[in-house]
Design a protein around this motif. Structure first.
Motif, PDB file in Angstrom:
ATOM      1  N   VAL A  28      22.730  13.199  49.745  1.00 16.60           N
ATOM      2  CA  VAL A  28      22.282  14.176  48.869  1.00 16.60           C
ATOM      3  C   VAL A  28      20.749  14.345  48.733  1.00 16.60           C
ATOM      4  O   VAL A  28      20.089  13.386  49.030  1.00 16.60           O
ATOM      5  CB  VAL A  28      22.951  14.101  47.383  1.00 16.60           C
ATOM      6  N   VAL A  29      20.408  15.567  48.123  1.00 19.13           N
ATOM      7  CA  VAL A  29      18.960  15.792  48.210  1.00 19.13           C
ATOM      8  C   VAL A  29      18.924  16.250  46.687  1.00 19.13           C
ATOM      9  O   VAL A  29      19.516  17.127  46.198  1.00 19.13           O
ATOM     10  CB  VAL A  29      18.177  16.549  49.063  1.00 19.13           C
ATOM     11  N   SER A  30      17.794  15.961  45.994  1.00 19.52           N
ATOM     12  CA  SER A  30      17.707  16.518  44.423  1.00 19.52           C
ATOM     13  C   SER A  30      16.751  17.809  44.892  1.00 19.52           C
ATOM     14  O   SER A  30      15.772  17.776  45.324  1.00 19.52           O
ATOM     15  CB  SER A  30      16.671  15.555  43.880  1.00 19.52           C
ATOM     16  N   ILE A  31      17.256  18.835  44.090  1.00 16.73           N
ATOM     17  CA  ILE A  31      16.603  19.871  44.313  1.00 16.73           C
ATOM     18  C   ILE A  31      16.344  20.526  42.797  1.00 16.73           C
ATOM     19  O   ILE A  31      17.100  20.630  42.060  1.00 16.73           O
ATOM     20  CB  ILE A  31      17.658  21.313  44.938  1.00 16.73           C
ATOM     21  N   ASP A  32      15.051  21.177  42.570  1.00 15.84           N
ATOM     22  CA  ASP A  32      14.711  21.949  41.399  1.00 15.84           C
ATOM     23  C   ASP A  32      15.317  23.207  41.635  1.00 15.84           C
ATOM     24  O   ASP A  32      14.667  24.000  42.429  1.00 15.84           O
ATOM     25  CB  ASP A  32      13.289  21.779  41.355  1.00 15.84           C
ATOM     26  N   PRO A  33      16.299  23.756  40.499  1.00 18.31           N
ATOM     27  CA  PRO A  33      16.726  24.941  40.961  1.00 18.31           C
ATOM     28  C   PRO A  33      15.756  26.157  40.422  1.00 18.31           C
ATOM     29  O   PRO A  33      15.825  27.394  41.008  1.00 18.31           O
ATOM     30  CB  PRO A  33      18.091  25.143  39.909  1.00 18.31           C
ATOM     31  N   GLU A  34      14.797  25.847  39.897  1.00 15.63           N
ATOM     32  CA  GLU A  34      13.721  26.710  39.560  1.00 15.63           C
ATOM     33  C   GLU A  34      12.912  27.136  40.773  1.00 15.63           C
ATOM     34  O   GLU A  34      12.491  28.288  40.883  1.00 15.63           O
ATOM     35  CB  GLU A  34      13.052  26.372  38.424  1.00 15.63           C
ATOM     36  N   THR A  35      12.472  26.361  41.784  1.00 11.14           N
ATOM     37  CA  THR A  35      11.744  26.499  42.694  1.00 11.14           C
ATOM     38  C   THR A  35      12.556  26.538  44.101  1.00 11.14           C
ATOM     39  O   THR A  35      12.241  26.959  45.142  1.00 11.14           O
ATOM     40  CB  THR A  35      10.655  25.302  42.815  1.00 11.14           C
ATOM     41  N   GLY A  36      13.894  25.889  44.135  1.00 14.41           N
ATOM     42  CA  GLY A  36      14.697  25.669  45.386  1.00 14.41           C
ATOM     43  C   GLY A  36      14.053  24.780  46.082  1.00 14.41           C
ATOM     44  O   GLY A  36      14.226  24.531  47.549  1.00 14.41           O
ATOM     45  N   LEU A  37      13.310  23.860  45.551  1.00 10.66           N
ATOM     46  CA  LEU A  37      12.672  22.726  46.483  1.00 10.66           C
ATOM     47  C   LEU A  37      12.858  21.387  45.815  1.00 10.66           C
ATOM     48  O   LEU A  37      12.935  21.199  44.556  1.00 10.66           O
ATOM     49  CB  LEU A  37      11.100  22.949  46.538  1.00 10.66           C
ATOM     50  N   PRO A  38      12.595  20.216  46.551  1.00 11.96           N
ATOM     51  CA  PRO A  38      12.776  19.123  45.940  1.00 11.96           C
ATOM     52  C   PRO A  38      11.747  18.827  44.907  1.00 11.96           C
ATOM     53  O   PRO A  38      10.449  19.523  45.079  1.00 11.96           O
ATOM     54  CB  PRO A  38      12.619  17.962  47.081  1.00 11.96           C
ATOM     55  N   PRO A  39      11.841  18.233  43.660  1.00 11.31           N
ATOM     56  CA  PRO A  39      10.921  18.076  42.759  1.00 11.31           C
ATOM     57  C   PRO A  39       9.593  17.433  43.359  1.00 11.31           C
ATOM     58  O   PRO A  39       9.659  16.206  44.058  1.00 11.31           O
ATOM     59  CB  PRO A  39      11.474  17.075  41.677  1.00 11.31           C
ATOM     60  N   GLY A  40       8.511  18.118  43.123  1.00 11.12           N
ATOM     61  CA  GLY A  40       7.004  17.440  43.511  1.00 11.12           C
ATOM     62  C   GLY A  40       6.883  17.971  44.710  1.00 11.12           C
ATOM     63  O   GLY A  40       5.677  17.660  45.373  1.00 11.12           O
ATOM     64  N   MET A  41       7.809  18.769  45.462  1.00 11.57           N
ATOM     65  CA  MET A  41       7.197  19.229  46.670  1.00 11.57           C
ATOM     66  C   MET A  41       6.693  20.770  46.521  1.00 11.57           C
ATOM     67  O   MET A  41       7.250  21.532  45.789  1.00 11.57           O
ATOM     68  CB  MET A  41       8.212  19.423  47.770  1.00 11.57           C
ATOM     69  N   LEU A  47       3.298  17.092  49.200  1.00 11.10           N
ATOM     70  CA  LEU A  47       3.956  16.439  48.021  1.00 11.10           C
ATOM     71  C   LEU A  47       2.775  16.301  46.902  1.00 11.10           C
ATOM     72  O   LEU A  47       1.563  16.067  47.229  1.00 11.10           O
ATOM     73  CB  LEU A  47       4.365  15.350  48.527  1.00 11.10           C
ATOM     74  N   ARG A  48       3.420  16.037  45.575  1.00 10.77           N
ATOM     75  CA  ARG A  48       2.498  15.890  44.453  1.00 10.77           C
ATOM     76  C   ARG A  48       3.573  15.172  43.473  1.00 10.77           C
ATOM     77  O   ARG A  48       4.747  15.294  43.848  1.00 10.77           O
ATOM     78  CB  ARG A  48       2.054  17.209  43.863  1.00 10.77           C
ATOM     79  N   GLU A  49       3.097  14.612  42.620  1.00  4.73           N
ATOM     80  CA  GLU A  49       3.774  13.852  41.490  1.00  4.73           C
ATOM     81  C   GLU A  49       4.540  14.820  40.894  1.00  4.73           C
ATOM     82  O   GLU A  49       4.203  15.654  40.233  1.00  4.73           O
ATOM     83  CB  GLU A  49       3.024  13.114  40.389  1.00  4.73           C
ATOM     84  N   PRO A  50       5.980  14.894  40.746  1.00  5.66           N
ATOM     85  CA  PRO A  50       6.814  15.758  40.079  1.00  5.66           C
ATOM     86  C   PRO A  50       6.738  15.637  38.499  1.00  5.66           C
ATOM     87  O   PRO A  50       6.439  14.740  38.074  1.00  5.66           O
ATOM     88  CB  PRO A  50       8.460  15.384  40.525  1.00  5.66           C
ATOM     89  N   THR A  51       6.682  16.830  37.839  1.00  2.00           N
ATOM     90  CA  THR A  51       6.599  16.964  36.477  1.00  2.00           C
ATOM     91  C   THR A  51       7.959  16.342  35.948  1.00  2.00           C
ATOM     92  O   THR A  51       9.193  16.350  36.420  1.00  2.00           O
ATOM     93  CB  THR A  51       6.416  18.253  35.983  1.00  2.00           C
ATOM     94  N   ARG A  52       7.838  15.869  34.556  1.00  2.00           N
ATOM     95  CA  ARG A  52       8.892  15.482  34.061  1.00  2.00           C
ATOM     96  C   ARG A  52      10.203  16.512  34.057  1.00  2.00           C
ATOM     97  O   ARG A  52      11.256  16.444  34.148  1.00  2.00           O
ATOM     98  CB  ARG A  52       8.676  15.063  32.711  1.00  2.00           C
ATOM     99  N   GLU A  53       9.587  17.739  33.611  1.00  2.00           N
ATOM    100  CA  GLU A  53      10.556  18.712  33.664  1.00  2.00           C
ATOM    101  C   GLU A  53      11.317  19.129  34.791  1.00  2.00           C
ATOM    102  O   GLU A  53      12.570  19.464  34.709  1.00  2.00           O
ATOM    103  CB  GLU A  53       9.907  20.149  32.986  1.00  2.00           C
ATOM    104  N   ALA A  54      10.505  19.270  35.790  1.00  2.00           N
ATOM    105  CA  ALA A  54      11.198  19.283  37.275  1.00  2.00           C
ATOM    106  C   ALA A  54      12.237  18.345  37.599  1.00  2.00           C
ATOM    107  O   ALA A  54      13.571  18.511  38.081  1.00  2.00           O
ATOM    108  CB  ALA A  54      10.339  19.683  38.198  1.00  2.00           C
TER     109      ALA A  54
END
Length: 92
Positions: A28-41, A47-54
């Motif tokens: 499985v891969v974690s995906i931020d539904p708002e961006t369609g990308l993994p958090p922090g990508m 890559l960057r540090e993912p936000t707490r919200e993402a």
């Protein structure tokens, strides 16, 4: 596969093909539904540090074994080499 493992059918997040899998052992891969990308990508693939919200809104999506194999091949492949520009000594 043990007798008590239940197989289910779902779609691969990457290639969208339907495949059967055991939920406890599928990749499985974690995906931020708002961006369609993994958090922090980022959209540029960096890559960057993912936000707490993402991280909080991220959902797990299943990935088929074929896509996992292709991703591993990509990681193991040598980096592309590009010829460098050379100045022409005859042209001044």
């Amino acid at each position: 596969m043990a007798d008590d493992e239940i197989t289910t059918i779902g779609g691969c997040y990457v290639c969208k093909r339907t495949f059967s899998f055991v939920p406890e052992s599928v990749t499985v891969v974690s995906i931020d539904p708002e961006t369609g990308l993994p958090p922090g990508m980022t959209v540029l693939g960096t890559l960057r540090e993912p936000t707490r919200e993402a991280s909080a809104r991220a959902v797990e999506k299943v990935v088929c074994p074929d896509c996992v194999s292709r991703a591993k091949q990509f990681l193991e492949a040598p980096a592309p080499r590009f010829e460098t520009w050379r100045s022409d000594p005859d042209r001044g």
